[in-house]
Design a protein around this motif. Sequence first.
Motif, mmCIF file in Angstrom:
data_model
loop_
_atom_site.group_PDB
_atom_site.id
_atom_site.type_symbol
_atom_site.label_atom_id
_atom_site.label_comp_id
_atom_site.label_asym_id
_atom_site.label_seq_id
_atom_site.Cartn_x
_atom_site.Cartn_y
_atom_site.Cartn_z
ATOM 1 N N MET A 242 34.922 35.744 45.608
ATOM 2 C CA MET A 242 35.969 36.290 44.773
ATOM 3 C C MET A 242 35.567 37.721 44.400
ATOM 4 S SD MET A 242 37.266 34.943 41.031
ATOM 5 C CE MET A 242 37.315 33.293 41.608
ATOM 6 N N ASN A 243 36.479 38.674 44.669
ATOM 7 C CA ASN A 243 36.153 40.064 44.343
ATOM 8 C C ASN A 243 36.494 40.373 42.884
ATOM 9 O OD1 ASN A 243 38.876 40.927 44.065
ATOM 10 N ND2 ASN A 243 39.029 41.333 46.243
ATOM 11 N N GLY A 244 36.193 41.587 42.441
ATOM 12 C CA GLY A 244 36.411 41.982 41.052
ATOM 13 C C GLY A 244 37.862 41.925 40.630
ATOM 14 N N ASP A 245 38.775 42.340 41.523
ATOM 15 C CA ASP A 245 40.203 42.292 41.192
ATOM 16 C C ASP A 245 40.659 40.855 40.981
ATOM 17 O OD1 ASP A 245 40.480 45.022 41.309
ATOM 18 O OD2 ASP A 245 41.180 45.032 43.391
ATOM 19 N N GLU A 246 40.176 39.943 41.825
ATOM 20 C CA GLU A 246 40.548 38.535 41.690
ATOM 21 C C GLU A 246 40.016 37.956 40.381
ATOM 22 O OE1 GLU A 246 40.744 37.143 46.346
ATOM 23 O OE2 GLU A 246 38.802 37.277 45.353
ATOM 24 N N GLN A 247 38.813 38.347 39.993
ATOM 25 C CA GLN A 247 38.246 37.855 38.741
ATOM 26 C C GLN A 247 39.049 38.344 37.543
ATOM 27 O OE1 GLN A 247 34.201 39.209 39.115
ATOM 28 N NE2 GLN A 247 33.514 37.212 39.841
ATOM 29 N N LEU A 248 39.555 39.576 37.601
ATOM 30 C CA LEU A 248 40.350 40.107 36.495
ATOM 31 C C LEU A 248 41.645 39.330 36.302
ATOM 32 C CD1 LEU A 248 39.976 43.966 36.975
ATOM 33 C CD2 LEU A 248 39.076 42.569 35.102
ATOM 34 N N LEU A 249 42.204 38.788 37.381
ATOM 35 C CA LEU A 249 43.479 38.091 37.300
ATOM 36 C C LEU A 249 43.352 36.676 36.739
ATOM 37 C CD1 LEU A 249 45.153 39.130 40.676
ATOM 38 C CD2 LEU A 249 45.616 40.032 38.392
ATOM 39 N N ARG A 250 42.236 36.017 36.927
ATOM 40 C CA ARG A 250 42.092 34.616 36.523
ATOM 41 C C ARG A 250 42.376 34.420 35.036
ATOM 42 N NH1 ARG A 250 41.512 31.162 39.893
ATOM 43 N NH2 ARG A 250 40.520 31.487 41.864
ATOM 44 N N GLY A 251 43.180 33.395 34.744
ATOM 45 C CA GLY A 251 43.479 33.041 33.363
ATOM 46 C C GLY A 251 44.507 33.928 32.695
ATOM 47 N N ARG A 252 45.045 34.899 33.402
ATOM 48 C CA ARG A 252 46.068 35.779 32.847
ATOM 49 C C ARG A 252 47.439 35.198 33.144
ATOM 50 N NH1 ARG A 252 44.827 41.215 31.773
ATOM 51 N NH2 ARG A 252 42.617 41.630 31.929
ATOM 52 N N VAL A 253 48.405 35.642 32.388
ATOM 53 C CA VAL A 253 49.778 35.197 32.583
ATOM 54 C C VAL A 253 50.529 36.247 33.389
ATOM 55 C CG1 VAL A 253 51.930 34.577 31.417
ATOM 56 C CG2 VAL A 253 49.732 33.867 30.447
ATOM 57 N N TYR A 254 51.176 35.801 34.478
ATOM 58 C CA TYR A 254 51.961 36.695 35.320
ATOM 59 C C TYR A 254 53.009 37.398 34.455
ATOM 60 C CZ TYR A 254 55.418 38.225 38.721
ATOM 61 O OH TYR A 254 56.292 38.981 39.449
ATOM 62 N N GLY A 255 53.103 38.716 34.630
ATOM 63 C CA GLY A 255 54.096 39.501 33.904
ATOM 64 C C GLY A 255 53.612 40.079 32.591
ATOM 65 N N ARG A 256 52.490 39.610 32.081
ATOM 66 C CA ARG A 256 51.944 40.176 30.844
ATOM 67 C C ARG A 256 51.258 41.491 31.189
ATOM 68 N NH1 ARG A 256 50.315 36.036 26.891
ATOM 69 N NH2 ARG A 256 49.708 37.772 25.590
ATOM 70 N N ASP A 257 51.309 42.442 30.306
ATOM 71 C CA ASP A 257 50.742 43.767 30.511
ATOM 72 C C ASP A 257 49.233 43.676 30.700
ATOM 73 O OD1 ASP A 257 49.646 46.439 29.942
ATOM 74 O OD2 ASP A 257 51.709 46.906 29.367
ATOM 75 N N GLY B 238 46.078 36.187 28.042
ATOM 76 C CA GLY B 238 46.020 34.781 28.410
ATOM 77 C C GLY B 238 47.195 33.984 27.878
ATOM 78 N N PRO B 239 47.163 32.676 28.068
ATOM 79 C CA PRO B 239 48.257 31.818 27.644
ATOM 80 C C PRO B 239 48.395 31.748 26.130
ATOM 81 C CG PRO B 239 46.435 30.510 28.489
ATOM 82 C CD PRO B 239 46.088 31.946 28.720
ATOM 83 N N LEU B 240 49.619 31.509 25.698
ATOM 84 C CA LEU B 240 49.919 31.370 24.270
ATOM 85 C C LEU B 240 50.132 29.901 23.931
ATOM 86 C CD1 LEU B 240 52.497 34.296 23.942
ATOM 87 C CD2 LEU B 240 50.093 34.302 23.234
ATOM 88 N N PRO B 241 49.785 29.495 22.710
ATOM 89 C CA PRO B 241 50.021 28.102 22.329
ATOM 90 C C PRO B 241 51.521 27.802 22.348
ATOM 91 C CG PRO B 241 49.008 29.351 20.529
ATOM 92 C CD PRO B 241 49.218 30.289 21.664
ATOM 93 N N ASP B 242 51.856 26.567 22.571
ATOM 94 C CA ASP B 242 53.245 26.094 22.560
ATOM 95 C C ASP B 242 54.099 26.686 23.665
ATOM 96 O OD1 ASP B 242 52.663 24.512 20.324
ATOM 97 O OD2 ASP B 242 53.089 26.174 18.971
ATOM 98 N N ARG B 243 53.483 27.210 24.727
ATOM 99 C CA ARG B 243 54.208 27.671 25.913
ATOM 100 C C ARG B 243 53.831 26.742 27.065
ATOM 101 N NH1 ARG B 243 58.245 30.946 24.701
ATOM 102 N NH2 ARG B 243 58.211 31.764 26.803
ATOM 103 N N THR B 244 54.680 26.672 28.072
ATOM 104 C CA THR B 244 54.457 25.821 29.233
ATOM 105 C C THR B 244 54.205 26.704 30.445
ATOM 106 O OG1 THR B 244 55.923 24.164 28.288
ATOM 107 C CG2 THR B 244 55.451 23.971 30.637
ATOM 108 N N TYR B 245 53.174 26.370 31.225
ATOM 109 C CA TYR B 245 52.767 27.201 32.354
ATOM 110 C C TYR B 245 52.610 26.395 33.632
ATOM 111 C CZ TYR B 245 51.605 30.507 28.683
ATOM 112 O OH TYR B 245 51.670 31.344 27.601
ATOM 113 N N ALA B 246 52.850 27.085 34.751
ATOM 114 C CA ALA B 246 52.489 26.582 36.069
ATOM 115 C C ALA B 246 51.307 27.426 36.532
ATOM 116 C CB ALA B 246 53.656 26.721 37.045
#
Length: 98
Positions: free
Chosen positions: A1-16, A23-31
Amino acid sequence: MNGDEQLLRGRVYGRDHDDPDPGPLPDRTYAALVGGPLDGLLLDITDWQPEEVENGAALATELSRWPGGRALYDPDPCEPRIPGSGVTCRFHYSGDAP
């Protein structure tokens, strides 16, 4: 896993990317996105209808095969979906589209 891939892990798509807590917010549903250019990201599906979840997602990304294209992700119909908040299902990479 490269550095860019590590930065993406655990982040939410579309968040700045500059968000201090991307990361994820409580009371939200994620895939969880599995494979492909967005592997490791979470997709917020809180307000999606069940048929929308079944259709999967075409997500805009500069990391796809085509710059400015879309990465296609689909749920596995054999995987269970857990009701409630948090990560409830996984969407698997199925290819790219322009």
